[in-house]
Design an enzyme around this catalytic site. Structure first.
Site, PDB file in Angstrom:
ATOM      1  N   TYR A   1       0.445  -1.199  -0.066  1.00 52.58           N
ATOM      2  CA  TYR A   1      -0.035  -0.045  -0.112  1.00 52.58           C
ATOM      3  C   TYR A   1       0.916   1.218  -0.121  1.00 52.58           C
ATOM      4  CZ  TYR A   1       0.735   0.634   5.054  1.00 52.58           C
ATOM      5  OH  TYR A   1       1.074   0.954   6.348  1.00 52.58           O
ATOM      6  N   CYS A   2       0.230   2.296  -0.595  1.00 48.28           N
ATOM      7  CA  CYS A   2       0.949   3.526  -0.459  1.00 48.28           C
ATOM      8  C   CYS A   2      -0.244   4.694  -0.271  1.00 48.28           C
ATOM      9  CB  CYS A   2       1.521   3.728  -1.756  1.00 48.28           C
ATOM     10  SG  CYS A   2       0.450   3.875  -3.477  1.00 48.28           S
ATOM     11  N   ARG A   3      -0.160   5.975  -0.743  1.00 45.10           N
ATOM     12  CA  ARG A   3      -1.039   6.783  -0.345  1.00 45.10           C
ATOM     13  C   ARG A   3      -2.513   6.565  -1.027  1.00 45.10           C
ATOM     14  NH1 ARG A   3      -2.853  12.068  -1.881  1.00 45.10           N
ATOM     15  NH2 ARG A   3      -3.206  13.236  -0.184  1.00 45.10           N
TER      16      ARG A   3
ATOM     17  N   LEU B   1      -3.944   4.083   1.254  1.00 50.36           N
ATOM     18  CA  LEU B   1      -4.424   4.509   2.462  1.00 50.36           C
ATOM     19  C   LEU B   1      -5.258   5.561   2.425  1.00 50.36           C
ATOM     20  CD1 LEU B   1      -3.334   3.887   5.526  1.00 50.36           C
ATOM     21  CD2 LEU B   1      -1.803   5.748   5.390  1.00 50.36           C
TER      22      LEU B   1
END
Length: 110
Positions: free
Chosen positions: A64-66, A92
């Site tokens: 996951y990332c932003r 996120l």
């Protein structure tokens, strides 16, 4: 050969993490410090290749990332390398929007 990575909903990712999947935050350190999913690893995207040994090849991994863009690249690369790799769809931002918790409790998505 592993299956192609899937973009998974926050609820599905939360379920996988509860059942032993590995979560990997590929964001920069300042982003991680602002807020992250509990009990996940932090391996910045440009360090993933060097730190592949930190991951258990026998367990699913969710990146996951932003927003889901950087982590989608990681999921594709790890699926091609034989991992059961997935991407948190919407990143996120989607996790928080769906009301799922992050750490610290007063954290935010940077």
């Amino acid at each position: 050969m592993a299956e192609a990575p899937q973009d998974l909903s926050p609820a599905r990712v939360a379920e996988l993490l509860r059942h032993g999947a590995q979560g990997v935050d590929v964001r920069e350190q300042y982003e991680r410090d602002a807020g992250h999913i509990a009990d996940t690893l932090h391996i910045e995207l440009d360090q993933l290749t060097a730190r592949v040994d930190a991951l258990d090849h026998e367990r699913p991994v969710v990146f996951y990332c932003r927003s889901g863009s950087r982590s989608a690249l990681a999921a594709q690369a790890f699926a091609a390398a034989g991992f059961e790799a997935h991407n948190l769809d919407g990143g996120l931002k989607a996790w928080v929007k769906d009301g799922l918790p992050i750490e610290p409790a007063d954290g935010h998505v940077a």
